[in-house]
Design an enzyme around this catalytic site. Structure first.
Site, PDB file in Angstrom:
ATOM      1  N   PRO A 108       0.845  -1.200   0.000  1.00 32.41           N
ATOM      2  CG  PRO A 108      -0.007  -1.057   2.175  1.00 32.41           C
ATOM      3  CD  PRO A 108       0.793  -1.944   1.266  1.00 32.41           C
ATOM      4  CB  ALA A 111       0.461   2.408   4.190  1.00 31.30           C
ATOM      5  N   GLY A 112       3.536   3.670   5.385  1.00 33.27           N
ATOM      6  CA  GLY A 112       4.625   3.363   6.318  1.00 33.27           C
ATOM      7  C   GLY A 112       5.297   2.033   6.034  1.00 33.27           C
ATOM      8  CG  LEU A 113       3.461  -1.206   5.174  1.00 37.19           C
ATOM      9  CD1 LEU A 113       2.542  -2.319   4.685  1.00 37.19           C
ATOM     10  CD2 LEU A 113       4.040  -1.587   6.533  1.00 37.19           C
ATOM     11  N   GLY A 114       7.161   1.483   3.296  1.00 36.06           N
ATOM     12  CA  GLY A 114       8.372   1.701   2.481  1.00 36.06           C
ATOM     13  C   GLY A 114       8.179   1.551   0.988  1.00 36.06           C
ATOM     14  CB  SER A 115       5.256   1.665  -1.296  1.00 35.76           C
ATOM     15  OG  SER A 115       4.836   2.973  -1.514  1.00 35.76           O
ATOM     16  CB  SER A 116       8.223   6.196  -1.896  1.00 36.71           C
ATOM     17  OG  SER A 116       8.843   6.436  -0.661  1.00 36.71           O
ATOM     18  CB  ALA A 117      12.409   3.370   0.126  1.00 34.96           C
ATOM     19  CG  ASP A 159      11.539   3.946   4.608  1.00 34.86           C
ATOM     20  OD1 ASP A 159      11.810   3.616   5.773  1.00 34.86           O
ATOM     21  OD2 ASP A 159      10.427   4.401   4.280  1.00 34.86           O
TER      22      ASP A 159
HETATM   23  O1  PMV Z   1       7.906   6.909   5.208  1.00 38.47           O
HETATM   24  P1  PMV Z   1       7.700   5.993   6.361  1.00 38.47           P
HETATM   25  O2  PMV Z   1       6.335   6.022   6.894  1.00 38.47           O
HETATM   26  O3  PMV Z   1       8.207   4.610   6.078  1.00 38.47           O
HETATM   27  O4  PMV Z   1       8.593   6.559   7.572  1.00 38.47           O
HETATM   28  C1  PMV Z   1       9.987   6.538   7.556  1.00 38.47           C
HETATM   29  C2  PMV Z   1      10.518   6.642   8.936  1.00 38.47           C
HETATM   30  C3  PMV Z   1      10.771   8.038   9.500  1.00 38.47           C
HETATM   31  O5  PMV Z   1      11.659   7.838  10.594  1.00 38.47           O
HETATM   32  C4  PMV Z   1       9.489   8.672  10.014  1.00 38.47           C
HETATM   33  C5  PMV Z   1      11.404   8.975   8.493  1.00 38.47           C
HETATM   34  C6  PMV Z   1      12.846   8.633   8.141  1.00 38.47           C
HETATM   35  O6  PMV Z   1      13.328   9.176   7.146  1.00 38.47           O
HETATM   36  O7  PMV Z   1      13.504   7.877   8.873  1.00 38.47           O
END
Ligand code: PMV
Length: 342
Positions: A108, A111-117, A159
């Site tokens: 997703p 959502a914090g699961l690193g999709s863009s990276a 990420d």
């Molecule tokens: O983008 P997310 O939701 O995977 O968050 C990354 C983690 C943070 O510590 C909030 C940001 C970072 O660059 O480390």
């Protein structure tokens, strides 16, 4: 030069230390078996065409100008980091050809699961493979990290690191990355609030709070780092009860710096009440996902409770997921940023 290449990179969950990692503290992060796959093909002209079927967006870049084909104003913002990756690699290779880039994802977004990276890492790897360009994993990490800076402003790099190197890592900004060898299983139930949010905005919010209350927020950030140090010991000893307790404390610290929200709190408390060893938000917060550490016999109870509280459930455990070439790799990739293990 090949005509087509493909690579895939995993998403992640941050077990402990998000946000504090932006301020120089360590974090523990795990690759999960949900992946992004990027397929690239050489074009006869110099344009870069990017398409994400899952997001329903596509468009061309020509001389840094964007020409949307499908999708609204979001298309440029979402596709720009992929273009930055492509531009850097095409320039390094001295190629006059453009490329077609197609992204497919089982993660997703926002959502914090690193999709863009994962998209940036898989794009960089697929393009290096396409142009037979011998890049190390460290360079792929760096290229993806640069792309992340376009999206998130001041990211820590955690990420793109986990998407590139995989497994379980202890990550600290500008320090060698430590691979953690964990001999126990780590059953995790992920609950998605389905509320999208922006990592950059939440990181900026914490920066702002720190500027206003440097003594107070500074202490919370350092406590976040101490939780990670203590958790490494718990992981090594296979002490899941302590790890769960530390995850709970970590969540309360994240709440104290203003990155939790009602939707996350509901899922976190539902998981704890259903018998999770520990539960916390994961990633930037403000929506997105939470994780619960669960003993195997409680997985169903916790998953049901999260669903009842309005979350979408995904179950994962410790994996060896890492960056993969589905077409031949340019060479055996070296990893000089990763000298140490624990
Ligand atoms: O983008 P997310 O939701 O995977 O968050 C990354 C983690 C943070 O510590 C909030 C940001 C970072 O660059 O480390």
């Amino acid at each position: 030069m090949k005509t087509k290449a493909e690579a895939s990179a995993p998403g992640k969950v941050i077990l402990l230390g998000e946000h504090f990692v932006v301020h120089g503290e360590p974090a523990i992060v795990l690759a999960i078996d949900r992946r992004v796959t990027v397929t690239v093909k050489v074009r006869s002209d110099s344009r870069v065409f990017i398409k994400s079927e899952d997001l329903g967006i596509s468009g061309f870049f020509k001389n840094d100008q964007f020409f949307p084909q499908r999708g609204d104003g979001e298309a440029k913002r979402r596709l720009e980091p992929i273009y930055a990756v492509a531009k850097e690699i095409i320039q390094k290779c001295g190629s006059n050809n453009g490329v077609n880039i197609e992204v497919k994802s089982s993660l997703p977004i926002a959502a914090g699961l690193g999709s863009s990276a994962a998209v940036s890492v898989a794009s960089a790897a697929a393009l290096c493979s396409l142009f037979d360009f011998k890049e190390s994993k460290d360079n792929i990490f760096q290229i993806a990290f640069n792309a992340e800076k376009i999206i998130h402003g001041n990211p820590s790099g955690v990420d793109p690191a986990i998407s590139t190197y995989g497994g379980i890592l202890q990550y600290r900004k500008s320090k060698p990355i430590r691979r953690l060898h964990v001999n126990i299983d780590l059953p995790l139930v992920i609950g998605n609030t389905k509320k999208e949010r922006s990592t950059g905005t939440l990181v900026a919010k914490v920066n702002n709070l720190r500027r206003r209350y440097p003594q107070i927020i500074g202490k919370i950030i350092r406590a976040g780092g101490e939780i990670v140090e203590r958790s490494v010991r718990a992981l090594r000893e296979g002490d899941l009860e302590t790890l769960g307790e530390l995850m709970n404390i970590n969540h309360e610290l994240l709440s104290a710096i203003g990155v939790s929200c009602m939707e996350l709190e509901k899922l976190v408390h539902a998981a704890r009440n259903a018998g999770a060893l520990g539960a916390k938000l994961t990633g930037a917060g403000g929506g997105g996902c939470m994780i619960a550490l669960v003993s195997p016999e409680k997985i169903k109870d916790v998953a049901d409770a999260i669903e009842m509280a309005g979350g979408e459930v995904l179950i994962t455990r410790k994996t060896d997921a890492c960056l993969l070439y589905t077409s031949p790799s340019p060479r055996d990739l070296s990893t000089s940023r990763m000298p140490s293990s624990a």
